[in-house]
Design a protein around this motif. Structure first.
Motif, short mmCIF file in Angstrom:
data_model
loop_
_atom_site.label_atom_id
_atom_site.label_comp_id
_atom_site.label_asym_id
_atom_site.label_seq_id
_atom_site.Cartn_x
_atom_site.Cartn_y
_atom_site.Cartn_z
N ILE A 177 0.84 -1.20 0.00
CA ILE A 177 0.00 0.00 0.00
C ILE A 177 0.88 1.25 0.00
CG2 ILE A 177 -1.69 1.33 1.33
CD1 ILE A 177 -2.71 -1.45 2.39
N GLU A 178 1.92 1.24 0.80
CA GLU A 178 2.83 2.39 0.87
C GLU A 178 3.51 2.60 -0.50
OE1 GLU A 178 2.73 4.36 3.44
OE2 GLU A 178 4.09 5.70 2.35
N ALA A 179 3.91 1.49 -1.13
CA ALA A 179 4.57 1.58 -2.44
C ALA A 179 3.63 2.13 -3.51
CB ALA A 179 5.08 0.20 -2.85
N PHE A 180 2.36 1.79 -3.40
CA PHE A 180 1.35 2.22 -4.39
C PHE A 180 1.34 3.74 -4.58
CE2 PHE A 180 -3.22 3.63 -4.75
CZ PHE A 180 -3.43 3.26 -6.07
N TRP A 181 1.55 4.48 -3.49
CA TRP A 181 1.49 5.95 -3.61
C TRP A 181 2.54 6.51 -4.56
CZ3 TRP A 181 -2.93 7.65 -2.29
CH2 TRP A 181 -3.65 7.08 -1.24
N ASN A 182 3.59 5.73 -4.83
CA ASN A 182 4.64 6.19 -5.75
C ASN A 182 4.25 6.04 -7.22
OD1 ASN A 182 7.03 6.76 -3.92
ND2 ASN A 182 6.43 4.72 -3.24
N VAL A 183 3.16 5.35 -7.49
CA VAL A 183 2.76 5.13 -8.89
C VAL A 183 1.35 5.64 -9.19
CG1 VAL A 183 4.34 3.19 -9.26
CG2 VAL A 183 2.03 2.72 -8.42
N VAL A 184 0.75 6.36 -8.26
CA VAL A 184 -0.61 6.88 -8.51
C VAL A 184 -0.56 7.95 -9.60
CG1 VAL A 184 -2.60 8.10 -7.58
CG2 VAL A 184 -1.46 6.35 -6.21
N ASN A 185 -1.36 7.73 -10.62
CA ASN A 185 -1.43 8.64 -11.78
C ASN A 185 -2.49 9.72 -11.50
OD1 ASN A 185 -1.70 9.85 -14.26
ND2 ASN A 185 -2.22 7.97 -15.37
N TRP A 186 -2.07 10.77 -10.82
CA TRP A 186 -3.02 11.80 -10.41
C TRP A 186 -3.65 12.53 -11.58
CZ3 TRP A 186 -5.17 11.24 -6.04
CH2 TRP A 186 -4.47 10.71 -4.96
N ASP A 187 -2.95 12.57 -12.73
CA ASP A 187 -3.57 13.19 -13.92
C ASP A 187 -4.84 12.43 -14.30
OD1 ASP A 187 -1.56 15.03 -14.02
OD2 ASP A 187 -0.42 14.01 -15.60
N GLN A 188 -4.75 11.11 -14.27
CA GLN A 188 -5.92 10.29 -14.63
C GLN A 188 -7.01 10.39 -13.56
OE1 GLN A 188 -6.82 8.91 -17.30
NE2 GLN A 188 -8.51 7.58 -16.64
N VAL A 189 -6.62 10.39 -12.29
CA VAL A 189 -7.61 10.50 -11.21
C VAL A 189 -8.34 11.85 -11.33
CG1 VAL A 189 -7.97 10.48 -8.70
CG2 VAL A 189 -6.20 9.01 -9.72
N THR A 190 -7.59 12.89 -11.67
CA THR A 190 -8.19 14.22 -11.84
C THR A 190 -9.18 14.21 -13.00
OG1 THR A 190 -6.21 15.29 -10.96
CG2 THR A 190 -7.67 16.66 -12.30
N LYS A 191 -8.81 13.53 -14.08
CA LYS A 191 -9.70 13.42 -15.24
C LYS A 191 -11.01 12.75 -14.84
CE LYS A 191 -7.22 12.67 -19.03
NZ LYS A 191 -6.48 11.81 -19.99
N LEU A 192 -10.92 11.68 -14.07
CA LEU A 192 -12.12 10.97 -13.63
C LEU A 192 -12.92 11.83 -12.66
CD1 LEU A 192 -10.49 7.46 -13.10
CD2 LEU A 192 -12.05 8.12 -14.94
N PHE A 193 -12.23 12.58 -11.84
CA PHE A 193 -12.90 13.47 -10.88
C PHE A 193 -13.71 14.55 -11.62
CE2 PHE A 193 -12.57 17.49 -8.37
CZ PHE A 193 -13.42 17.14 -7.35
N LYS A 194 -13.11 15.10 -12.66
CA LYS A 194 -13.79 16.16 -13.41
C LYS A 194 -14.88 15.60 -14.32
CE LYS A 194 -10.10 19.59 -13.48
NZ LYS A 194 -9.06 20.23 -14.30
N GLY A 195 -14.68 14.35 -14.78
CA GLY A 195 -15.62 13.72 -15.70
C GLY A 195 -16.94 13.54 -15.00
#
Ligand code: MN3
Length: 199
Positions: free
Chosen positions: A181-199
């Protein structure tokens, strides 16, 4: 028209050292590939054939267990691969960061709550960041369930998901789910999460 296993936008070794290449390859080809094939089998010849995965999940309470498990598995992994990327991680910006700070107090507070949801999900399942009626909610689901399903306790649009099935981390982390779980934060694609948030 049948469901297709999507290609990844990066190589299997691209998320090293956080998620290892062997895990990525097996996870994509065998696990996600298996859900895709079994979903196609499960809807074949039924009134679900030809429907979108979102429509199927929205009415999944009246579908078979095979549709629930494999439809969830198909959708969840489609999302999972896109919310990770090589050279990603860090923090989101703009509207998404504002919303995270508003609903969770701070980015660190959000990370703690999400990590805790992932760590405490008993057995196999997923942790989610969900957009729900203009707010953000953290939740977790068992097995391959997700917040798009009508039977989900928290119903909304998932914008970040973390797979905490053992097949997602056992080769590299064995029983040490918190390290994964800790390692996962190093690969989170915030650009994509932001796209989904705005969508
Ligand atoms: Mn998985």
């Amino acid at each position: 028209m049948s469901f297709k296993l999507p290609d990844l936008n990066y190589d299997y070794n691209a998320l090293e050292p956080y998620i290892d290449a062997r895990t990525m390859e097996i996870h994509h080809t065998k696990h996600h590939g298996g859900y895709t094939a079994k979903l196609n089998d499960a809807v074949k010849g039924t009134d679900l054939e030809g429907k979108s995965i979102e429509d199927i999940l929205a009415g999944v309470s009246s579908a078979s267990a095979a549709v629930r498990n494999n439809g969830g598995g198909y959708y969840n992994h489609n999302l999972f691969w896109t919310v990770m990327a090589p050279g990603a991680g860090g923090e989101p910006a703009g509207e998404l960061m504002d919303a995270i700070q508003k609903h969770f107090g701070s980015f660190a507070g959000f990370k703690d709550q999400f990590s805790n949801a992932a760590a405490t999900r008993f057995g196999s399942g997923w942790a989610w960041l969900v957009k729900k009626n203009g707010t953000l909610v953290i939740t977790s689901t068992a097995n391959q369930d997700n917040p798009l399903m009508d039977l989900s306790e928290v119903h909304g649009t998932p914008i970040l998901g973390l797979d905490v099935w053992e097949h997602a981390y056992y080769l590299k982390y064995q029983n040490r789910r918190p390290e994964y779980i800790e390692a996962f934060w190093n690969v989170v694609n915030w650009d994509q999460v932001t796209k989904l948030f705005k969508g």
